[in-house]
Design a protein around this motif. Structure first.
Motif, PDB file in Angstrom:
ATOM      1  N   ILE A   1       0.925  -1.486   0.427  1.00 51.97           N
ATOM      2  CA  ILE A   1      -0.075   0.187  -0.031  1.00 51.97           C
ATOM      3  C   ILE A   1       0.995   1.170  -0.413  1.00 51.97           C
ATOM      4  N   SER A   2       2.114   1.140   1.559  1.00 49.73           N
ATOM      5  CA  SER A   2       2.618   2.524   1.210  1.00 49.73           C
ATOM      6  C   SER A   2       4.086   2.579   0.658  1.00 49.73           C
TER       7      SER A   2
ATOM      8  N   ASN B   1       0.582  -1.414   8.183  1.00 50.94           N
ATOM      9  CA  ASN B   1      -1.069  -0.849   8.706  1.00 50.94           C
ATOM     10  C   ASN B   1      -2.223  -2.098   8.582  1.00 50.94           C
ATOM     11  N   ARG B   2      -2.226  -2.456  10.667  1.00 47.12           N
ATOM     12  CA  ARG B   2      -3.058  -3.653  10.627  1.00 47.12           C
ATOM     13  C   ARG B   2      -4.263  -2.374  10.853  1.00 47.12           C
ATOM     14  N   SER B   3      -4.770  -1.343  10.667  1.00 49.49           N
ATOM     15  CA  SER B   3      -5.762  -0.949  10.721  1.00 49.49           C
ATOM     16  C   SER B   3      -7.545  -1.076   9.973  1.00 49.49           C
ATOM     17  N   GLU B   4      -8.413  -1.726  10.495  1.00 44.38           N
ATOM     18  CA  GLU B   4      -9.717  -1.795   9.857  1.00 44.38           C
ATOM     19  C   GLU B   4      -9.751  -1.102   8.254  1.00 44.38           C
ATOM     20  N   GLU B   5      -9.630   0.358   9.043  1.00 44.30           N
ATOM     21  CA  GLU B   5     -10.001   0.650   7.687  1.00 44.30           C
ATOM     22  C   GLU B   5      -9.029   1.074   6.401  1.00 44.30           C
TER      23      GLU B   5
ATOM     24  N   HIS C   1      -6.615  -9.184   1.257  1.00 44.22           N
ATOM     25  CA  HIS C   1      -6.050  -8.137   2.436  1.00 44.22           C
ATOM     26  C   HIS C   1      -4.798  -8.651   3.461  1.00 44.22           C
ATOM     27  N   LEU C   2      -3.539  -8.911   3.742  1.00 45.08           N
ATOM     28  CA  LEU C   2      -2.740  -9.298   4.085  1.00 45.08           C
ATOM     29  C   LEU C   2      -1.195  -8.023   4.438  1.00 45.08           C
ATOM     30  N   THR C   3      -1.353  -8.593   5.975  1.00 51.21           N
ATOM     31  CA  THR C   3      -0.670  -7.005   6.861  1.00 51.21           C
ATOM     32  C   THR C   3       0.575  -7.973   7.640  1.00 51.21           C
ATOM     33  N   LYS C   4       2.024  -6.836   7.290  1.00 48.33           N
ATOM     34  CA  LYS C   4       3.080  -7.348   7.455  1.00 48.33           C
ATOM     35  C   LYS C   4       3.095  -7.265   8.645  1.00 48.33           C
ATOM     36  N   PRO C   5       4.222  -8.455   9.307  1.00 44.70           N
ATOM     37  CA  PRO C   5       5.018  -9.447   8.836  1.00 44.70           C
ATOM     38  C   PRO C   5       4.540 -10.714   8.579  1.00 44.70           C
ATOM     39  N   TYR C   6       4.182 -10.976   6.886  1.00 48.04           N
ATOM     40  CA  TYR C   6       3.053 -12.153   6.269  1.00 48.04           C
ATOM     41  C   TYR C   6       4.350 -13.858   6.747  1.00 48.04           C
ATOM     42  N   ASN C   7       3.131 -14.465   6.615  1.00 46.20           N
ATOM     43  CA  ASN C   7       3.495 -15.710   6.204  1.00 46.20           C
ATOM     44  C   ASN C   7       3.353 -15.998   4.968  1.00 46.20           C
ATOM     45  N   LEU C   8       4.824 -16.587   4.244  1.00 50.01           N
ATOM     46  CA  LEU C   8       5.354 -17.062   3.379  1.00 50.01           C
ATOM     47  C   LEU C   8       3.477 -18.216   2.822  1.00 50.01           C
ATOM     48  N   PRO C   9       3.638 -19.024   3.236  1.00 52.06           N
ATOM     49  CA  PRO C   9       3.099 -20.532   2.579  1.00 52.06           C
ATOM     50  C   PRO C   9       1.158 -19.995   3.033  1.00 52.06           C
ATOM     51  N   LEU C  10       1.156 -18.801   4.464  1.00 52.97           N
ATOM     52  CA  LEU C  10      -0.237 -18.286   4.181  1.00 52.97           C
ATOM     53  C   LEU C  10      -0.192 -17.168   2.446  1.00 52.97           C
ATOM     54  N   ILE C  11       0.057 -16.892   2.059  1.00 51.18           N
ATOM     55  CA  ILE C  11       0.613 -15.733   0.819  1.00 51.18           C
ATOM     56  C   ILE C  11       0.015 -16.917  -0.298  1.00 51.18           C
ATOM     57  N   LEU C  12       1.545 -18.118  -0.379  1.00 45.51           N
ATOM     58  CA  LEU C  12       1.228 -18.998  -1.334  1.00 45.51           C
ATOM     59  C   LEU C  12      -0.394 -19.193  -1.756  1.00 45.51           C
ATOM     60  N   ALA C  13      -0.899 -19.958  -0.716  1.00 44.89           N
ATOM     61  CA  ALA C  13      -1.963 -20.868  -0.528  1.00 44.89           C
ATOM     62  C   ALA C  13      -3.382 -19.451  -1.315  1.00 44.89           C
ATOM     63  N   LYS C  14      -3.091 -18.114  -0.691  1.00 43.22           N
ATOM     64  CA  LYS C  14      -3.472 -16.804  -1.142  1.00 43.22           C
ATOM     65  C   LYS C  14      -2.932 -16.822  -2.609  1.00 43.22           C
ATOM     66  N   VAL C  15      -2.236 -16.613  -3.032  1.00 43.50           N
ATOM     67  CA  VAL C  15      -2.230 -16.237  -4.627  1.00 43.50           C
ATOM     68  C   VAL C  15      -2.549 -17.941  -5.012  1.00 43.50           C
ATOM     69  N   LYS C  16      -2.812 -19.360  -4.868  1.00 43.74           N
ATOM     70  CA  LYS C  16      -3.509 -20.078  -5.172  1.00 43.74           C
ATOM     71  C   LYS C  16      -5.173 -19.970  -5.488  1.00 43.74           C
ATOM     72  N   VAL C  17      -5.135 -19.771  -4.304  1.00 42.01           N
ATOM     73  CA  VAL C  17      -6.904 -19.175  -4.566  1.00 42.01           C
ATOM     74  C   VAL C  17      -7.553 -18.155  -5.737  1.00 42.01           C
ATOM     75  N   ALA C  18      -6.099 -17.262  -5.570  1.00 41.34           N
ATOM     76  CA  ALA C  18      -6.782 -16.284  -6.479  1.00 41.34           C
ATOM     77  C   ALA C  18      -6.674 -16.339  -7.247  1.00 41.34           C
ATOM     78  N   LEU C  19      -5.946 -16.947  -7.729  1.00 42.96           N
ATOM     79  CA  LEU C  19      -5.263 -18.021  -9.305  1.00 42.96           C
ATOM     80  C   LEU C  19      -6.597 -18.485  -9.605  1.00 42.96           C
ATOM     81  N   GLY C  20      -7.073 -19.846  -9.213  1.00 37.91           N
ATOM     82  CA  GLY C  20      -7.563 -20.387  -9.723  1.00 37.91           C
ATOM     83  C   GLY C  20      -9.338 -19.527 -10.036  1.00 37.91           C
TER      84      GLY C  20
END
Length: 123
Positions: A56-57, A85-89, A102-121
């Motif tokens: 975002i930033s 930014n961890r705000s709900e806004e 939307h994912l907040t940092k620091p992020y978990n790589l396995p979680l990002i990879l799973a979300k990428v797979k879902v998004a690309l599906g």
């Protein structure tokens, strides 16, 4: 099966490199942009990405502005937003403007990879 193309817009060199390596190891074609303006220019010149992952930033053009411009030009692919930014806004704003997730940092790589797979599906 076609290899999916992902564009990462991330101004942190280290975070961008870590994410790029993880995605390439998972079998994706990955390009990086160091800010939103560079990412938009890549989209306008190539328009071949199946997924956008954006911070975002960023200097120049924020991730929200990048999403807005891509959406206005009808070139917005599924998009995952990363932010400190961890705000709900912030989460709601990115989702309202067109991000898929939307994912907040620091992020978990396995979680990002799973979300990428879902998004690309969904494409």
């Amino acid at each position: 099966m076609d290899t999916k193309n992902i564009l990462i817009a991330e101004d942190s060199e280290i975070e961008g490199m870590i994410l790029e390596r993880a995605l390439k190891s998972a079998g994706y074609n990955v390009e990086r942009a160091s800010d939103g303006l560079e990412a938009l220019e890549k989209y306008l010149s190539k328009n071949k990405y199946d997924l956008l992952i954006t911070d975002i930033s960023m200097p120049g053009l924020s991730g929200i502005e990048l999403i807005w411009h891509a959406r206005e030009k009808n070139i917005l692919p599924p998009t995952i937003v990363l932010t400190s930014n961890r705000s709900e806004e912030a989460s709601l704003k990115s989702l309202e403007i067109g991000a898929l997730d939307h994912l907040t940092k620091p992020y978990n790589l396995p979680l990002i990879l799973a979300k990428v797979k879902v998004a690309l599906g969904r494409t």
